[in-house]
Design a protein around this motif. Structure first.
Motif, short mmCIF file in Angstrom:
data_model
loop_
_atom_site.label_atom_id
_atom_site.label_comp_id
_atom_site.label_asym_id
_atom_site.label_seq_id
_atom_site.Cartn_x
_atom_site.Cartn_y
_atom_site.Cartn_z
N PRO A 199 -18.31 7.75 -2.66
CA PRO A 199 -17.53 8.20 -3.85
C PRO A 199 -16.14 7.48 -4.01
O PRO A 199 -15.89 6.67 -3.10
CB PRO A 199 -16.95 9.79 -3.07
CG PRO A 199 -17.52 9.58 -1.91
CD PRO A 199 -18.57 8.50 -1.57
N LEU A 200 -15.60 7.48 -5.09
CA LEU A 200 -14.54 6.45 -5.43
C LEU A 200 -13.18 7.36 -5.58
O LEU A 200 -13.23 8.37 -6.55
CB LEU A 200 -14.88 5.82 -6.90
CG LEU A 200 -13.60 4.94 -7.33
CD1 LEU A 200 -13.06 3.77 -6.32
CD2 LEU A 200 -13.66 4.17 -8.60
N ALA A 201 -12.34 7.18 -5.00
CA ALA A 201 -11.04 7.77 -5.17
C ALA A 201 -10.05 6.69 -5.59
O ALA A 201 -9.69 5.68 -4.89
CB ALA A 201 -10.39 8.51 -3.77
N VAL A 202 -9.40 6.98 -6.94
CA VAL A 202 -8.39 6.17 -7.16
C VAL A 202 -6.91 6.77 -7.37
O VAL A 202 -6.94 7.88 -7.76
CB VAL A 202 -8.54 5.73 -8.82
CG1 VAL A 202 -7.30 4.95 -9.45
CG2 VAL A 202 -9.96 4.97 -8.93
N LEU A 203 -6.28 6.19 -6.33
CA LEU A 203 -4.36 6.83 -6.32
C LEU A 203 -3.73 5.93 -7.07
O LEU A 203 -3.44 4.74 -6.96
CB LEU A 203 -4.54 6.90 -4.90
CG LEU A 203 -5.43 7.68 -3.93
CD1 LEU A 203 -4.99 7.69 -2.47
CD2 LEU A 203 -5.50 8.86 -4.46
N ILE A 204 -2.98 6.60 -7.97
CA ILE A 204 -1.94 5.77 -8.89
C ILE A 204 -0.54 6.20 -8.03
O ILE A 204 -0.34 7.32 -8.01
CB ILE A 204 -2.12 6.39 -10.16
CG1 ILE A 204 -3.41 6.47 -10.84
CG2 ILE A 204 -0.95 5.60 -11.23
CD1 ILE A 204 -3.76 7.07 -12.00
N GLY A 205 0.26 4.95 -8.10
CA GLY A 205 1.67 5.13 -7.43
C GLY A 205 2.56 6.23 -8.25
O GLY A 205 2.29 6.40 -9.53
N ALA A 206 3.57 6.60 -7.71
CA ALA A 206 4.47 7.44 -8.39
C ALA A 206 5.49 6.49 -9.09
O ALA A 206 5.77 5.42 -8.91
CB ALA A 206 5.20 8.31 -7.11
N TRP A 207 6.60 7.17 -9.50
CA TRP A 207 7.51 6.36 -10.31
C TRP A 207 8.26 5.65 -9.34
O TRP A 207 8.87 6.00 -8.22
CB TRP A 207 8.56 7.46 -10.85
CG TRP A 207 9.77 6.80 -11.74
CD1 TRP A 207 10.97 6.68 -11.32
CD2 TRP A 207 9.45 6.51 -12.94
NE1 TRP A 207 11.64 6.17 -12.34
CE2 TRP A 207 10.86 6.01 -13.50
CE3 TRP A 207 8.78 6.71 -13.90
CZ2 TRP A 207 11.33 5.65 -14.62
CZ3 TRP A 207 9.19 6.16 -15.47
CH2 TRP A 207 10.23 5.60 -15.74
N GLY A 208 8.21 4.40 -9.43
CA GLY A 208 8.81 3.13 -8.69
C GLY A 208 8.13 2.77 -7.51
O GLY A 208 8.42 1.91 -6.65
N GLY A 209 6.84 3.41 -7.38
CA GLY A 209 6.05 3.13 -6.20
C GLY A 209 5.08 1.75 -6.27
O GLY A 209 4.64 1.64 -7.60
N GLY A 210 4.50 1.45 -5.37
CA GLY A 210 3.75 0.25 -5.12
C GLY A 210 2.45 0.68 -4.72
O GLY A 210 1.96 1.82 -4.57
N ARG A 211 1.54 -0.27 -4.32
CA ARG A 211 0.17 -0.15 -3.95
C ARG A 211 -0.14 0.62 -2.76
O ARG A 211 -0.86 1.03 -2.44
CB ARG A 211 -0.71 -1.42 -3.96
CG ARG A 211 -0.21 -2.65 -3.22
CD ARG A 211 -0.82 -3.74 -3.38
NE ARG A 211 -0.08 -4.90 -2.63
CZ ARG A 211 -0.29 -6.16 -3.08
NH1 ARG A 211 -1.27 -6.65 -3.61
NH2 ARG A 211 0.16 -7.20 -2.09
N THR A 212 0.97 0.36 -1.81
CA THR A 212 0.99 1.02 -0.50
C THR A 212 1.77 2.32 -0.29
O THR A 212 1.59 2.76 0.69
CB THR A 212 1.67 -0.07 0.69
OG1 THR A 212 2.70 -0.34 0.27
CG2 THR A 212 0.90 -1.31 0.80
N GLN A 213 2.13 2.76 -1.21
CA GLN A 213 2.86 4.11 -1.33
C GLN A 213 1.87 5.16 -1.00
O GLN A 213 2.19 5.97 -0.28
CB GLN A 213 3.45 4.34 -2.68
CG GLN A 213 4.25 5.69 -2.70
CD GLN A 213 4.78 6.00 -4.14
OE1 GLN A 213 4.18 6.07 -5.08
NE2 GLN A 213 5.96 6.14 -4.35
N ASN A 214 0.74 5.13 -1.22
CA ASN A 214 -0.24 6.21 -0.83
C ASN A 214 -1.23 5.66 0.26
O ASN A 214 -2.43 5.98 0.25
CB ASN A 214 -1.22 6.45 -2.15
CG ASN A 214 -0.42 7.15 -3.12
OD1 ASN A 214 0.19 8.38 -3.07
ND2 ASN A 214 -0.47 6.81 -4.43
#
Length: 536
Positions: free
Chosen positions: A68-83
């Motif tokens: 399964p694939l999960a795509v996590l999008i950063g919050a305002w101001g966040g980058g790829r490692t925020q999640n």
């Protein structure tokens, strides 16, 4: 660059990168292991058709796919490692995970467009890349995020039918309603948004112009219409029919004291969804419920996300799908969750009390009174992102000592104490007549839970503005507060406070004078409080 798909710029460091990054985080953040097992990690750029590089972190399970694939999008101001922590947890559950910063933020190039069309296309672009370059299963795809990422994910689910589930944490349903309430702009929240966007990203010229226009001390009708026209296509509710046609399973988690995106709009949006859905409403402010999990602390919020994806994306554990889909935790504190089948089951029955000269009473009364316009009192709505986040951590709502409200600047109506707890569930509604001193102006109402010593805990607040009134002429005013779940303790009572200023809002006060309030025989003033049946 030609074609609608992407080229990948890869610096392949795989698992050793994960170990280094998590080891560094583990040195400063509690609860994060030095390395996670069972998956490999890559940091790379995913290139869009218009040449933007989306800074991404990709985690691939070591076991054979499809996954399964999960795509996590950063919050305002966040980058790829925020999640990184949710990404790690999902990867350990067998998901391919792509976590990226939205264009203009973090390691991503491009400009911030506030959930504009390119942001929505980027979600499809990332999914396309994952299906070509990993063992992701095209029939099992989930998308989610916190705040900014939540809004983008919701809208994207209406444009990409492959998205089977969405996790919206502290997201918005209606950006127009988020920017203004009763013709009153949420100025301090908007300023925080603008300054943090400037400091942590690259705002597009349109975004910069719209936010600066929104923050003008006096905004013209034409400029206001322009901001609304800009915000409407950035609202998930605009695409509700598309979302319902695609039928993604939507999980929405919201806090009762949201400064940015009040919970009423998400409750209304939730009720109109026709696919699988779940809503959780918790004490706290914007992103407060999610923050602990982002730091590696135990988190019921993120556990709900994992269970939701397991049920509706991976298909490995469907237990959450069999639970009542509306979950509420009441204030103050973090009370035990209540599970309801529908939003209507959450709501209490309106109990009306009337505003007397300075009391909340059983019978209507005729009176007039006034306060100095354009003057603040100790009553206020708190600081965006801080006041109610602190409440979520301590269990204590913001307080004032009610006798300190200056009677020359604010009006107070107090109720007699109740001998038993009162469970407020839903939207309170205050009605009275305002007598404005000028054509434009603002009043702000607050409802407090007051103990026997006069200490008031803020339950809710709301502005109300007028822009074309006739000075001195009565104006009916209705304050319909955002929904909440709050339990007033036995021996406490409610108090309604109304003044004309709050630092949270860009008010329409144009000078001094006297702001009048009135209750007449033909139009008495009252306060409706929704009380849960049998619990008052």
């Amino acid at each position: 660059m030609s074609g609608k798909h992407l080229i990948v710029s890869v610096g392949r460091m795989k698992h050793r990168v994960t170990a280094v990054v998590l080891a560094l985080l583990g040195a400063v953040l509690p609860g994060i292991p030095a390395a996670a097992e069972g998956f490999d990690t890559e940091f790379l750029d995913i290139h869009t058709a218009d040449g933007v590089a989306l800074g991404s972190m990709v985690m691939k399970p070591a076991s054979p796919g499809p996954h399964p694939l999960a795509v996590l999008i950063g919050a305002w101001g966040g980058g790829r490692t925020q999640n990184i922590i949710p990404a790690r947890d999902l990867a350990n559950r067998g998901y391919v995970v792509v976590s990226y910063g939205a264009r203009g933020f973090g390691e991503s190039t491009g400009e911030v467009e506030v959930a504009g069309p390119d942001d929505i296309t980027d979600v499809t672009t990332v999914i396309d890349w994952a299906l070509r370059n990993t063992e992701a299963d095209p029939s099992r795809i989930g998308v989610g995020g916190v705040s900014y990422g939540a809004g983008i994910a919701l809208i994207a689910s209406g444009f990409d039918s492959r998205i089977r589930a969405v996790a919206s944490l502290s997201g918005w349903a209606d950006l127009v309603a988020s920017l203004s309430t009763n013709d009153t702009r949420h100025g301090l929240a908007g300023l925080v948004l603008y300054l943090s966007g400037k400091a942590n990203g690259t705002l597009s010229a349109e975004t910069d112009a719209m936010l600066r226009t929104y923050l003008q001390p006096r905004i013209s009708d034409a400029d206001s219409d322009a901001v609304i026209a800009w915000a409407r296509p950035r609202s998930p509710v605009t695409y509700l029919d598309r979302i319902n046609a695609n039928r993604p399973a939507v999980l929405a988690i919201q806090t009762w004291s949201e400064t940015m995106f009040p919970p009423g709009q998400m409750a209304a949006f939730y009720q109109r969804l026709t696919g699988p859905k779940r809503a959780e409403f918790l004490p706290g402010d914007h992103a407060a419920a999610e923050s602990g999990g982002l730091l590696g602390l135990p988190s019921d919020t993120w556990t709900s996300v994992y269970r939701w994806f397991d049920a509706h994306v991976a298909g490995t554990d469907t237990s959450i799908a069999g639970e009542p889909p509306v979950v509420t935790r009441a204030r103050p504190g973090m009370q035990q969750p209540a599970y309801q089948s529908t939003w209507d089951e959450v709501l209490g029955e309106p109990r009306r009390t009337y505003l007397g000269a300075d009391t909340l009473q059983d019978q209507p009364a005729v009176w007039t009174r006034g306060v100095a316009a354009n003057r603040d009192t100790v009553a206020d709505g708190g600081l965006p992102l801080a006041t109610y986040s602190l409440e979520a951590m301590t269990g204590n709502p913001p307080n004032i000592f009610l006798p300190q409200v200056d009677p020359g600047s604010g009006a107070v109506w107090s109720q007699t104490s109740s001998g038993q707890p009162v469970e407020i569930r839903g939207s309170m509604h205050a009605h009275l007549t305002v007598v404005p001193p000028a054509a434009t102006g603002t009043a702000v109402a607050y409802v407090y839970d007051v103990d026997r010593f006069g200490l008031g805990s803020l339950i809710s607040y709301l502005p109300y503005s007028w822009k074309t009134a006739t000075p001195g002429q009565p104006l009916p005013a209705d304050f319909v507060f955002t929904p909440t779940a709050y339990t007033v303790a036995a021996g406490h009572h409610l108090a309604l406070v109304i003044d004309s200023k709050d630092p949270l809002f860009l008010d329409w006060n144009s000078g001094g004078g006297r702001l009048g309030f009135a209750s007449t025989a033909a139009d008495p003033a009252w306060l409706d409080v929704p009380v849960h049946p049998g619990r008052a």
